[in-house]
Motif scaffolding. Structure first.
Motif, PDB file in Angstrom:
ATOM      1  N   ASN A  28     -31.938 -23.411 -20.384  1.00 53.43           N
ATOM      2  CA  ASN A  28     -32.619 -22.113 -20.275  1.00 53.43           C
ATOM      3  C   ASN A  28     -32.398 -21.311 -21.555  1.00 53.43           C
ATOM      4  O   ASN A  28     -31.784 -20.249 -21.550  1.00 53.43           O
TER       5      ASN A  28
ATOM      6  N   GLU B 120     -29.750 -10.949 -27.489  1.00 57.26           N
ATOM      7  CA  GLU B 120     -30.409  -9.912 -28.284  1.00 57.26           C
ATOM      8  C   GLU B 120     -30.332  -8.552 -27.592  1.00 57.26           C
ATOM      9  O   GLU B 120     -30.078  -7.529 -28.240  1.00 57.26           O
ATOM     10  N   GLN B 121     -30.540  -8.516 -26.280  1.00 56.00           N
ATOM     11  CA  GLN B 121     -30.490  -7.256 -25.541  1.00 56.00           C
ATOM     12  C   GLN B 121     -29.097  -6.627 -25.593  1.00 56.00           C
ATOM     13  O   GLN B 121     -28.942  -5.411 -25.693  1.00 56.00           O
TER      14      GLN B 121
ATOM     15  N   ASN C 243     -31.838 -18.040 -33.871  1.00 53.95           N
ATOM     16  CA  ASN C 243     -33.120 -18.745 -33.852  1.00 53.95           C
ATOM     17  C   ASN C 243     -32.958 -20.243 -33.584  1.00 53.95           C
ATOM     18  O   ASN C 243     -33.953 -20.951 -33.398  1.00 53.95           O
TER      19      ASN C 243
ATOM     20  N   GLU D  94     -30.961 -16.932 -12.476  1.00 51.63           N
ATOM     21  CA  GLU D  94     -31.067 -15.907 -13.516  1.00 51.63           C
ATOM     22  C   GLU D  94     -30.250 -14.657 -13.204  1.00 51.63           C
ATOM     23  O   GLU D  94     -29.599 -14.092 -14.095  1.00 51.63           O
TER      24      GLU D  94
ATOM     25  N   LYS E  13     -34.493 -19.690 -23.583  1.00 50.30           N
ATOM     26  CA  LYS E  13     -35.208 -18.419 -23.738  1.00 50.30           C
ATOM     27  C   LYS E  13     -34.448 -17.270 -23.098  1.00 50.30           C
ATOM     28  O   LYS E  13     -34.287 -16.198 -23.704  1.00 50.30           O
ATOM     29  N   LEU E  14     -33.950 -17.483 -21.883  1.00 51.23           N
ATOM     30  CA  LEU E  14     -33.184 -16.440 -21.200  1.00 51.23           C
ATOM     31  C   LEU E  14     -31.919 -16.119 -21.988  1.00 51.23           C
ATOM     32  O   LEU E  14     -31.575 -14.941 -22.170  1.00 51.23           O
TER      33      LEU E  14
ATOM     34  N   LYS F 157     -31.301 -16.441 -25.194  1.00 49.95           N
ATOM     35  CA  LYS F 157     -31.608 -15.677 -26.409  1.00 49.95           C
ATOM     36  C   LYS F 157     -31.901 -14.218 -26.088  1.00 49.95           C
ATOM     37  O   LYS F 157     -31.428 -13.307 -26.787  1.00 49.95           O
ATOM     38  N   ASN F 158     -32.667 -13.978 -25.030  1.00 55.99           N
ATOM     39  CA  ASN F 158     -32.997 -12.605 -24.633  1.00 55.99           C
ATOM     40  C   ASN F 158     -31.742 -11.802 -24.291  1.00 55.99           C
ATOM     41  O   ASN F 158     -31.601 -10.638 -24.696  1.00 55.99           O
ATOM     42  N   LEU F 159     -30.810 -12.404 -23.562  1.00 55.46           N
ATOM     43  CA  LEU F 159     -29.594 -11.706 -23.158  1.00 55.46           C
ATOM     44  C   LEU F 159     -28.706 -11.393 -24.355  1.00 55.46           C
ATOM     45  O   LEU F 159     -28.091 -10.326 -24.423  1.00 55.46           O
TER      46      LEU F 159
ATOM     47  N   ASP G 289     -34.752 -21.372 -30.580  1.00 55.28           N
ATOM     48  CA  ASP G 289     -36.206 -21.459 -30.533  1.00 55.28           C
ATOM     49  C   ASP G 289     -36.695 -22.904 -30.428  1.00 55.28           C
ATOM     50  O   ASP G 289     -37.826 -23.158 -30.008  1.00 55.28           O
TER      51      ASP G 289
ATOM     52  N   LYS H 242     -27.267 -13.060 -15.574  1.00 53.66           N
ATOM     53  CA  LYS H 242     -27.347 -11.686 -16.069  1.00 53.66           C
ATOM     54  C   LYS H 242     -26.110 -10.884 -15.666  1.00 53.66           C
ATOM     55  O   LYS H 242     -25.598 -10.071 -16.444  1.00 53.66           O
TER      56      LYS H 242
END
Length: 225
Positions: free
Chosen positions: A177, A186-187, A210, A156, A179-180, A182-184, A213, A160
């Motif tokens: 991975n 969006e952030q 999405n 991870e 979920k990770l 998508k988070n990156l 998801d 990042k």
């Protein structure tokens, strides 16, 4: 004699190079990887099949789709056995080719057995992300922009760091991975396009974040800008 490892690209048979097609036609033996012992199901073979005039030349090599580090002794035994099988035929003077998806120098399982072979030469193939970028008309880098290729099986912190350092990012093995990823995206308020099964009948492109998801297909990449 040498073994020639041929990148067959991501899916479209017409994307093989002229040299690749010539070497396939001239080969005495055509080696293809399979995920299960005894299987004859090979995506690489299906891509190159229009150029194979004699299917009796095809031999199937088992390459287990498991973590090579966690199962080192098991996979090393299989890879060494594959190497010995190839070397025996090379010593008999047979002209041999090995077909691999995409490019043989980018996440190719063949790399693990090259150490057991007496001689290897490579013919590059078009990687999935270059084909995907062309099909989606998505430039990978412009001007002074930097580009990175990252595998979602990496740790991870490394992933990042790649997102922090680079303007344009090619993401391989998205399904490991989601979920990770998508988070990156969006952030960082980045734009993304996801491409699944490029060049195959069930090819799919989307810019919908999405999409991550739900479980995406194994052959899914992302271009993040």
């Amino acid at each position: 004699m040498q073994l020639t490892v041929i990148g067959v690209g991501p899916g479209d048979s017409e994307l093989l190079t002229i040299k690749a097609v010539r070497m396939i036609k001239e080969a005495d033996v055509i080696l293809v990887p399979v995920k299960k012992e005894g299987s004859t199901n090979s995506t690489a073979l299906s891509i190159a099949k229009p150029y194979i005039e004699d299917m009796d030349k095809v031999q199937y090599l088992y390459f287990p789709m498991i973590d090579c580090d966690e199962n080192k002794n098991y996979v090393d035994t299989i890879f060494k056995g594959n190497g010995e099988k190839i070397n025996r035929q090379l010593q008999e003077g047979k002209k041999m080719v090995y077909l691999t998806l995409g490019d043989p120098m980018i996440y190719s399982t063949f790399t693990y057995i090259s150490q057991y072979l007496d001689g290897v030469q490579y013919i590059p193939g078009i990687p999935s992300f270059l084909n995907g970028a062309a099909l989606s008309k998505s430039p990978l880098c412009i001007g002074k922009e930097s580009m990175a290729v990252v595998n979602m099986t990496d740790d991870e912190d490394t992933i990042k760091q790649v997102f922090n350092l680079h303007d344009s990012i090619v993401v391989m093995k998205v399904c490991t991975n989601q979920k990770l990823l998508k988070n990156l995206i969006e952030q960082g308020k980045r734009n993304a396009i996801f491409m699944s099964n490029i060049g195959l009948d069930n090819e799919h492109f989307t810019t919908d974040i999405n999409y991550l998801d739900e479980k995406v297909p194994y052959f899914t990449i992302g271009i993040i800008r």
